[in-house]
Design an enzyme around this catalytic site. Structure first.
Site, mmCIF file in Angstrom:
data_model
loop_
_atom_site.group_PDB
_atom_site.id
_atom_site.type_symbol
_atom_site.label_atom_id
_atom_site.label_comp_id
_atom_site.label_asym_id
_atom_site.label_seq_id
_atom_site.Cartn_x
_atom_site.Cartn_y
_atom_site.Cartn_z
ATOM 1 N N SER A 105 0.849 -1.204 0.000
ATOM 2 C CA SER A 105 0.000 0.000 0.000
ATOM 3 C C SER A 105 0.878 1.244 0.000
ATOM 4 C CB SER A 105 -0.886 0.024 1.242
ATOM 5 O OG SER A 105 -1.496 1.293 1.355
ATOM 6 N N TYR B 4 -1.796 -1.700 9.974
ATOM 7 C CA TYR B 4 -1.821 -1.957 8.519
ATOM 8 C C TYR B 4 -0.465 -1.647 7.893
ATOM 9 C CZ TYR B 4 -3.729 -1.543 3.731
ATOM 10 O OH TYR B 4 -4.001 -1.675 2.389
HETATM 11 P P1 NDP Z 1 -11.586 -5.583 -0.146
HETATM 12 O O1 NDP Z 1 -11.840 -5.482 1.318
HETATM 13 O O2 NDP Z 1 -12.503 -4.889 -1.093
HETATM 14 O O3 NDP Z 1 -11.485 -7.136 -0.578
HETATM 15 C C1 NDP Z 1 -10.659 -7.981 0.185
HETATM 16 C C2 NDP Z 1 -10.591 -9.340 -0.433
HETATM 17 O O4 NDP Z 1 -9.697 -10.152 0.331
HETATM 18 C C3 NDP Z 1 -11.923 -10.068 -0.451
HETATM 19 O O5 NDP Z 1 -11.977 -10.874 -1.612
HETATM 20 C C4 NDP Z 1 -11.839 -10.941 0.796
HETATM 21 O O6 NDP Z 1 -12.625 -12.134 0.703
HETATM 22 C C5 NDP Z 1 -10.390 -11.309 0.773
HETATM 23 N N1 NDP Z 1 -9.833 -11.715 2.073
HETATM 24 C C6 NDP Z 1 -9.787 -11.002 3.231
HETATM 25 N N2 NDP Z 1 -9.183 -11.724 4.186
HETATM 26 C C7 NDP Z 1 -8.865 -12.922 3.625
HETATM 27 C C8 NDP Z 1 -8.245 -14.100 4.109
HETATM 28 N N3 NDP Z 1 -7.804 -14.198 5.367
HETATM 29 N N4 NDP Z 1 -8.070 -15.145 3.245
HETATM 30 C C9 NDP Z 1 -8.494 -15.066 1.970
HETATM 31 N N5 NDP Z 1 -9.096 -13.972 1.462
HETATM 32 C C10 NDP Z 1 -9.275 -12.925 2.282
HETATM 33 O O7 NDP Z 1 -10.068 -5.054 -0.336
HETATM 34 P P2 NDP Z 1 -9.394 -4.256 -1.555
HETATM 35 O O8 NDP Z 1 -9.804 -4.851 -2.840
HETATM 36 O O9 NDP Z 1 -9.576 -2.818 -1.318
HETATM 37 O O10 NDP Z 1 -7.849 -4.576 -1.266
HETATM 38 C C11 NDP Z 1 -7.131 -5.601 -1.933
HETATM 39 C C12 NDP Z 1 -5.656 -5.465 -1.564
HETATM 40 O O11 NDP Z 1 -5.170 -4.180 -1.944
HETATM 41 C C13 NDP Z 1 -5.391 -5.598 -0.066
HETATM 42 O O12 NDP Z 1 -4.183 -6.297 0.155
HETATM 43 C C14 NDP Z 1 -5.255 -4.149 0.385
HETATM 44 O O13 NDP Z 1 -4.480 -4.021 1.547
HETATM 45 C C15 NDP Z 1 -4.583 -3.538 -0.841
HETATM 46 N N6 NDP Z 1 -4.776 -2.101 -0.946
HETATM 47 C C16 NDP Z 1 -6.033 -1.543 -1.038
HETATM 48 C C17 NDP Z 1 -6.190 -0.171 -1.132
HETATM 49 C C18 NDP Z 1 -7.525 0.488 -1.215
HETATM 50 O O14 NDP Z 1 -7.588 1.735 -1.079
HETATM 51 N N7 NDP Z 1 -8.611 -0.214 -1.458
HETATM 52 C C19 NDP Z 1 -5.008 0.728 -1.122
HETATM 53 C C20 NDP Z 1 -3.747 0.038 -1.014
HETATM 54 C C21 NDP Z 1 -3.642 -1.310 -0.922
HETATM 55 P P3 NDP Z 1 -14.171 -12.173 1.240
HETATM 56 O O15 NDP Z 1 -14.974 -11.341 0.253
HETATM 57 O O16 NDP Z 1 -14.520 -13.600 1.174
HETATM 58 O O17 NDP Z 1 -14.132 -11.563 2.602
#
Ligand code: NDP
Length: 246
Positions: free
Chosen positions: A141, A154
């Site tokens: 991030s 985080y």
């Molecule tokens: P979301 O919260 O929209 O989606 C998260 C996803 O991860 C979902 O598919 C969820 O599955 C899955 N997930 C969460 N925990 C687990 C676990 N323990 N095992 C397997 N799957 C898991 O997140 P984003 O799309 O926003 O973020 C995606 C990545 O990008 C993350 O690593 C985040 O830190 C990073 N990021 C995001 C930013 C943002 O502004 N959005 C900025 C910078 C980095 P389920 O639906 O089943 O819960």
């Protein structure tokens, strides 16, 4: 139908948000895709259906990335379904805001379990499984460059991920497998919007000179570049994809 020449990508956390777009983009680029998720079975199946509707191949596989047996099961299911794995994108992650207080240490533990231990397990399993030409991509991030209050757990987890990317790139010397990180700025997903007021959202969006949030597709495009034929000489790097925020 088996098709051993088609490349195969495993994307963790692909039921929604950025991971969903990565899965769709890699499928559009010709990969068979495994859509991993934690709890959202219906959403994950919808991603699979969207890929199949466009003529692609995909499979949804549940599994908590913080749990080694689950990670092993996800990799096994990928190989059972598609016979190979070429690209692993560790995208799954969680964000819980918490000031750095003794009361909040539980949030640190939970965040590290998913974001750091989960990255360790997925990257380690990818390193065991991939062959020459393979690509491992982990999501970090850009908030690391801002050090906002409340992001301690985080940021600690994602700083760890960036460290793992560089170490694993070195540990895979001689194997022809590239390991990189992608560090988005704020992106319009549930994770970003959760718990924020309109005002907070706008002020964060304005941090970048482009004065808007990133879209999940804009992150997926960069991941697809790293996963594809044109990204092969990028190794051990963290690509910041944030409209110029940091
Ligand atoms: P979301 O919260 O929209 O989606 C998260 C996803 O991860 C979902 O598919 C969820 O599955 C899955 N997930 C969460 N925990 C687990 C676990 N323990 N095992 C397997 N799957 C898991 O997140 P984003 O799309 O926003 O973020 C995606 C990545 O990008 C993350 O690593 C985040 O830190 C990073 N990021 C995001 C930013 C943002 O502004 N959005 C900025 C910078 C980095 P389920 O639906 O089943 O819960």
């Amino acid at each position: 139908m088996t098709n051993t020449t088609q490349k195969v990508a495993l994307v963790t956390g692909a039921s929604r948000g950025i991971g969903r777009e990565i899965a769709l983009k890699l499928a559009a680029d010709g990969f068979a895709v495994v859509v991993n998720y934690a709890g959202s079975t219906e959403l994950a199946e919808r991603v699979v259906a969207d890929i199949e509707a466009n003529g692609g191949r995909a499979l949804a596989v549940q599994g908590d990335i913080a749990d080694l047996p689950a990670v092993e099961r996800v990799f096994r299911a990928t190989q059972d379904a598609f016979e190979r794995i070429d690209v692993v994108v560790n995208n799954a992650g969680i964000l819980q805001m918490a000031k750095l207080t003794t009361d909040n240490v539980g949030i640190l533990d939970r965040t590290l379990a998913t974001n750091l231990r989960g990255s360790w397990l997925v990257m380690a399993k990818a390193a065991e499984t991939l062959s020459e030409g393979g690509r491992i991509i982990a999501l970090s991030s850009s908030v690391l460059g801002k050090s906002f209050p409340g992001y301690g757990a985080y940021i600690a987890s994602k700083a760890g991920v960036e460290g793992l990317v560089k170490v694993l790139a070195n540990e895979l010397r001689g194997r022809g497998i590239a390991v990189n990180g992608v560090a988005p700025g704020p992106v319009a997903t549930e994770m970003f919007f959760a718990g924020k007021s309109e005002e907070q959202i706008q002020s964060i969006a304005n941090l970048a000179p482009f004065e808007r949030l990133g879209q999940p597709q804009e992150i997926a495009d960069v991941v697809a570049f790293l996963a594809g034929p044109q990204g092969g000489w990028v190794n051990g790097q963290i690509l910041r994809v944030n409209g110029g925020m940091v």
